[in-house]
Design an enzyme around this catalytic site. Structure first.
Site, PDB file in Angstrom:
ATOM      1  N   LEU A  24       0.806  -1.223   0.000  1.00 46.60           N
ATOM      2  CA  LEU A  24       0.000   0.000   0.000  1.00 46.60           C
ATOM      3  C   LEU A  24       0.835   1.268   0.000  1.00 46.60           C
ATOM      4  O   LEU A  24       0.451   2.269  -0.584  1.00 46.60           O
ATOM      5  CB  LEU A  24      -0.939   0.014   1.214  1.00 46.60           C
ATOM      6  N   GLY A  25       1.962   1.244   0.662  1.00 44.33           N
ATOM      7  CA  GLY A  25       2.758   2.467   0.700  1.00 44.33           C
ATOM      8  C   GLY A  25       3.908   2.365   1.671  1.00 44.33           C
ATOM      9  O   GLY A  25       3.992   1.441   2.475  1.00 44.33           O
ATOM     10  N   GLU A  26       4.791   3.329   1.567  1.00 43.89           N
ATOM     11  CA  GLU A  26       5.961   3.351   2.432  1.00 43.89           C
ATOM     12  C   GLU A  26       6.242   4.779   2.855  1.00 43.89           C
ATOM     13  O   GLU A  26       6.256   5.687   2.025  1.00 43.89           O
ATOM     14  CB  GLU A  26       7.174   2.770   1.702  1.00 43.89           C
ATOM     15  N   ALA A  30       7.542   3.585   8.380  1.00 43.41           N
ATOM     16  CA  ALA A  30       6.816   2.320   8.291  1.00 43.41           C
ATOM     17  C   ALA A  30       6.497   1.945   6.847  1.00 43.41           C
ATOM     18  O   ALA A  30       6.472   2.796   5.958  1.00 43.41           O
ATOM     19  CB  ALA A  30       5.524   2.409   9.102  1.00 43.41           C
ATOM     20  N   THR A  31       6.253   0.648   6.655  1.00 44.42           N
ATOM     21  CA  THR A  31       5.762   0.123   5.389  1.00 44.42           C
ATOM     22  C   THR A  31       4.389  -0.472   5.652  1.00 44.42           C
ATOM     23  O   THR A  31       4.178  -1.127   6.680  1.00 44.42           O
ATOM     24  CB  THR A  31       6.714  -0.962   4.850  1.00 44.42           C
ATOM     25  N   VAL A  32       3.440  -0.253   4.739  1.00 46.89           N
ATOM     26  CA  VAL A  32       2.066  -0.696   4.953  1.00 46.89           C
ATOM     27  C   VAL A  32       1.646  -1.662   3.848  1.00 46.89           C
ATOM     28  O   VAL A  32       1.865  -1.405   2.665  1.00 46.89           O
ATOM     29  CB  VAL A  32       1.093   0.500   5.006  1.00 46.89           C
ATOM     30  N   LYS A  47       0.885  -2.485   9.336  1.00 52.79           N
ATOM     31  CA  LYS A  47       1.888  -1.421   9.358  1.00 52.79           C
ATOM     32  C   LYS A  47       3.140  -1.974  10.024  1.00 52.79           C
ATOM     33  O   LYS A  47       3.150  -2.236  11.227  1.00 52.79           O
ATOM     34  CB  LYS A  47       1.345  -0.207  10.126  1.00 52.79           C
ATOM     35  N   ASP A 143      -0.618  15.211  14.463  1.00 51.73           N
ATOM     36  CA  ASP A 143      -0.206  15.012  13.065  1.00 51.73           C
ATOM     37  C   ASP A 143      -1.429  14.908  12.160  1.00 51.73           C
ATOM     38  O   ASP A 143      -1.493  14.038  11.283  1.00 51.73           O
ATOM     39  CB  ASP A 143       0.675  13.768  12.928  1.00 51.73           C
TER      40      ASP A 143
END
EC number: 2.7.11.22
Length: 352
Positions: A24-26, A30-32, A47, A143
């Site tokens: 999904l994304g980085e 974290a990497t998801v 995550k 955030d």
């Protein structure tokens, strides 16, 4: 939450419980991944927290991840992301969350979607309801930004990414001012305030509301100094009378006296009730800035139109990769299409 409390569980067998489906994304920390829980057939997001800095993890503990787990374990609200499980060893920790279909940044940037006043009111209502719950528990998110406001398949918005969240309320507690993504950072943080409260989250909400109305970031500064300049040029430079104690903040810098632009000339389609809410959120004095509870009592939320039900809210009409391609074309950037494109090139940036 039994899995979270478990100790001494074999990490490999725990990880095998989840079948990875997609990247999904980085982000920086974290990497998801999208995954399926083999035991329940439930679709989840995992995550994986990256190894922390040596100073943070020198005793084998990633304190940022542990803080996020501890906070999320205590939270239960329809507009807060749900932590389903957590497992790991030393500083390698994986958090398992509800899978969310998209986020508010994607909705805002999808120019094929029309966001009506009722849609925007719905997004703001859910954001403020989640935030009110947090603040009542004496927790700051710190955030808030559109891609940390996630949406599930039923259109329910949930606050996510609690890596910077912190309990507050102690009169003598000193906090870091290096929180909140710059474009959504409040003036007191930009001036180096070490003691602050819910106002930092509420300023960010104002920036998100403005972005929903304008469909572009409201105050996209390139540096802290540029961010303050944009704020004051747009909203006017505050005086010491308007914001007592401003000039005593650690990183205070005197600015030229900008008159600012009246909000009704910036948000030309906004009614008086919406302008009143924006004014409350963009109040310079953090002690006088609108709180989540006060915002929810504003006439904006009781006036028509009523907020759109979640299941009727717009959903992205195009794939994430197509949306990114469209954005690149709008910027005049030509990207070469290739067969077998690297998954990282088309992955959606999604933080949990």
């Amino acid at each position: 939450m039994e899995g979270i409390a478990a100790r001494g569980v074999d990490v490999r067998s725990r990880a095998k419980q989840y079948e990875k489906l997609d990247f999904l994304g980085e982000g920086q920390f974290a990497t998801v991944y999208k995954a399926r829980d083999k035991n329940t057939d439930r679709i989840v997001a995992i995550k994986k927290i990256k190894l922390g800095h040596r100073a943070e993890a020198n005793d084998g503990i990633n304190r940022t991840a542990l803080r996020e787990i501890k906070l999320l374990q205590e939270l239960s609200h329809p507009n807060i992301i749900g932590l389903l499980d957590a497992f790991g060893h030393k500083s390698n920790i994986s958090l398992v969350f509800d899978f969310m279909e998209t986020d508010l940044e994607v909705i805002i940037k999808d120019t094929s979607l029309v966001l009506t006043p009722a849609h925007i009111k719905s997004y703001m209502l859910m954001t403020l309801q989640g935030l009110e719950y947090l603040h009542h528990l004496w927790i700051l998110h710190r955030d808030l930004k559109p891609n940390n406001l996630l949406l599930d398949e039923n259109g329910v918005l949930k606050l996510a990414d609690f890596g910077l969240a912190k309990s507050f309320g102690s009169p003598n507690r000193i906090y870091t001012h290096q929180v909140v993504t710059r474009w959504y950072r409040s003036p007191e943080l930009l001036f180096g305030a070490r003691m602050y409260g819910v106002g930092v989250d509420m300023w960010a909400v104002g920036c998100i509301l403005a972005e929903l109305l304008l469909r572009v970031p409201f105050l996209p500064g390139d540096s802290d100094l540029d961010q303050l300049t944009r704020i004051f040029e747009t909203l006017g430079t505050p005086t010491e009378e308007q914001w007592p104690g401003m000039s005593s903040l650690p990183d205070y810098v005197a600015f030229k006296s900008f008159p600012g632009t009246p909000l009704h000339l910036i948000f030309i389609a906004a009614g008086d009730d919406l302008l009143e809410l924006l004014q409350g959120l963009f109040t310079f004095n953090p002690c006088a800035r609108c709180t989540a509870s006060q915002a929810l009592r504003k006439r904006y939320f009781s006036n028509r139109p009523a907020p759109t039900p979640g299941n009727l809210l717009p959903r992205p009409n195009c794939s994430i990769e197509a949306l990114k391609e469209q954005q690149n074309l709008n910027l005049g950037i030509k990207r070469k299409r290739t067969e077998g494109m690297d998954q990282k090139d088309i992955a959606k940036k999604l933080s949990f």
